[in-house]
Design a protein around this motif. Structure first.
Motif, short mmCIF file in Angstrom:
data_model
loop_
_atom_site.label_atom_id
_atom_site.label_comp_id
_atom_site.label_asym_id
_atom_site.label_seq_id
_atom_site.Cartn_x
_atom_site.Cartn_y
_atom_site.Cartn_z
N GLU A 70 6.23 16.59 5.57
CA GLU A 70 5.53 17.97 5.29
C GLU A 70 3.95 17.09 5.19
N SER A 71 3.02 17.85 5.19
CA SER A 71 1.51 17.61 5.13
C SER A 71 1.32 16.77 3.99
N GLY A 72 0.64 15.70 3.98
CA GLY A 72 0.29 14.85 2.94
C GLY A 72 1.43 13.91 2.38
N GLU A 118 -0.13 15.56 14.59
CA GLU A 118 -0.22 16.72 14.77
C GLU A 118 0.05 16.78 16.46
N ILE A 163 2.96 3.02 -1.98
CA ILE A 163 3.71 3.07 -3.28
C ILE A 163 5.09 3.92 -3.47
N ARG A 171 -1.21 13.74 -1.20
CA ARG A 171 -2.74 14.16 -0.80
C ARG A 171 -3.20 15.24 -2.12
N ARG A 196 0.76 -1.36 0.04
CA ARG A 196 0.02 -0.03 0.08
C ARG A 196 0.87 1.25 0.02
N GLU A 223 0.49 9.20 8.27
CA GLU A 223 -0.17 8.42 8.80
C GLU A 223 -0.30 6.91 8.31
N LEU A 224 -0.12 6.91 6.88
CA LEU A 224 -0.17 5.64 6.13
C LEU A 224 1.14 4.84 6.78
N GLU A 271 -3.47 13.34 -5.23
CA GLU A 271 -4.80 12.67 -5.17
C GLU A 271 -5.93 13.67 -5.68
N ARG A 329 11.34 12.99 -4.64
CA ARG A 329 11.29 11.53 -4.91
C ARG A 329 10.23 11.56 -6.36
#
Ligand code: ATP
Length: 464
Positions: free
Chosen positions: A170-172, A241, A142, A359, A140, A176-177, A362, A315
């Protein structure tokens, strides 16, 4: 079936006896010794499923034991027995590779939880289950870039011990993943993963949210309520956070983490909690510590190991794989065909900086799927804001324009966004080639793209 075996190393007879009795009641076979020398001998004679070692021993220290086991029995979890409140020792032990720690006086319930987690880990390894799961769930995450491969390998290692991990990025970027994967690949996988957005809980409700409360402890507390720590029992609590925690809460959290116990508001007794703490923030926590906005002791405690998830622009070779993965997922949700990026759209993504990281990718692709005709996404469907186009892609074009005495190229003046972007790309590539004396490998590195991507672009843009 042979009973599972545990080696206990402690020079205090009381502790040896307590552990021998408690672990014996769990049907484990215990050997207890009092020195590093005896431990060496025991480890040389048979293999154990788990080891507990005291920090200070008459002829050495627990750190030596951890290192010895890491070198000769890498699959054996070692837990450190530390003096009450000795955070430094606990942190050093975890850094040296200890699986977890128990502080004296030993809490039996907590000890049992720790043993169960450790033995599950051993069992999984023995059955090869851990490895299978690793492959499954890391699918999951990637990305084939060296940076992502490194992140994946680190996740695999971190999943195996219980040290608190601080995930920076950084954000996104996928923090969390990453936290979920650390949980899923470790021995707590069958326990809960409880994510908490620390910035989303009102300050006055925080204590009750984290530790729970007893009925009648304050106005509105009409029933007993379980806190997030209790909800994560046997599993992982992910403090997202974490920089947003108010200072008064930081003190309480530190105490809970250190003592592995919480006291619900209005409750008399402390409840032992067996929870692994993972935390993350997009802010610079080290800087907040310097500015006095985040407690140094808590930072030290949650940041035993730091895992940095790099931003997407570091990346960018991962963008095509990520795009394909996201487009497939979108098709799965909508029931439509899988969207395909046109070559111009691919180039446009390649030139984009993604300040909002994965994010944002996406969101861009979801919007593009709604905008495009059929299943082909063109560059204009992406609606990329210009602010995110890479500086190194824009600057050379500006230089050239200035040198040529012309106005900067604009999308509308030059026949559309595709041409505009192609011009930017051509200029950046030629500049990189010149600067690297036409060494394509070096030029690709300078541009932050793969050698293959550069070769493709050279062909497409007709650069010899
Ligand atoms: N390498 C990746 N592979 C697949 N999906 C990813 C990857 N990285 C991130 N994502 C996806 O991107 C989205 C954002 O990721 P996530 O929420 O984990 O980021 P975050 O760093 O925790 O963000 P924030 O700082 O805003 O909380 C999620 O939908 C996640 O599944």
């Amino acid at each position: 079936m042979n009973p599972q075996t545990v080696l206990v190393i402690d020079d205090e007879r009381d502790i040896r006896e307590l552990l021998t009795i408690t672990l014996g009641r769990m049907d484990l076979q215990v050997d207890a010794v009092g020195t590093v020398g005896e431990a060496r001998r025991a480890l040389g004679e048979r293999s154990y499923d788990l080891c507990f070692t005291d920090m200070r021993l008459p002829d050495g220290n627990g750190q030596e034991v951890i290192e010895l086991i890491a070198a000769n029995h890498p699959d054996m979890p070692v837990a450190m027995i530390t003096a009450y409140g000795n955070v430094d020792a606990a942190v050093n032990a975890l850094k040296a590779g200890a699986f977890d720690f128990v502080s004296k006086p030993v809490d039996i319930q907590m000890l049992r939880g720790l043993v169960r987690t450790a033995l599950r880990l051993v069992e999984e390894k023995r059955n090869g289950g851990g490895a299978a799961k690793t492959n499954d769930s890391s699918d999951r995450l990637i990305g084939d870039s060296a940076a992502m491969q490194q992140v994946r390998a680190t996740i695999g290692k971190l999943a195996r011990n219980q040290a608190p991990v601080y995930i920076a990025g950084e954000s996104g970027v996928g923090k969390e993943l990453v936290a979920r994967l650390i949980h899923e690949q470790g021995p707590r996988a069958s326990g809960p993963f409880v994510p908490v957005n620390c910035g989303a809980i009102p300050s006055e409700l925080m204590e009750s949210e984290f530790f729970g409360h007893r009925k009648g402890s304050f106005t509105g507390a009409s029933v007993d309520k379980e806190g997030l720590f209790q909800a994560a029992q046997g599993g992982t609590l992910f403090l997202d956070e974490v920089a947003e925690l108010p200072l008064h809460m930081q003190v309480k959290l530190l105490r809970a983490i250190q003592e592995k116990a919480v006291r619900p508001i209005g409750g008399r007794d402390e409840i032992p909690v067996d929870v692994r703490i993972l935390s993350a923030t997009h802010k610079n926590l080290g800087q907040l510590v310097e500015q006095g906005q985040f407690r140094q002791d808590l930072f030290y405690r949650i940041n035993v190991i730091e895992l940095r998830v790099p931003p997407l622009r570091e990346r960018r070779g991962d963008v095509p794989l990520l795009s394909a993965f996201i487009l497939k997922a979108l098709a799965g949700k909508s029931g439509d065909g899988v969207g395909q990026l046109s070559p111009a759209a691919r180039d446009a993504l390649d030139a984009y900086d993604f300040p909002g990281n994965v994010r944002e990718l996406e969101n861009i692709l979801e919007r593009a799927m709604a905008m495009c005709d059929g299943a082909i996404i063109d560059a204009s469907d992406l609606m990329l804001p210009q602010r995110g186009v890479r500086a190194d892609a824009v600057t050379p074009a500006r230089h050239e324009d200035a040198a040529a005495g012309t106005a900067p190229a604009s999308a509308s003046a030059n026949g559309g966004l595709d041409d505009y972007i192609s011009n930017l790309e051509r200029t950046a590539i030629v500049k990189a080639l010149e600067e690297s004396r036409y060494n394509k490998t070096a030029a690709a590195r300078k541009l932050g793209i793969t050698f293959r991507a550069l070769r493709y672009k050279l062909k497409k843009l007709g650069i010899d």
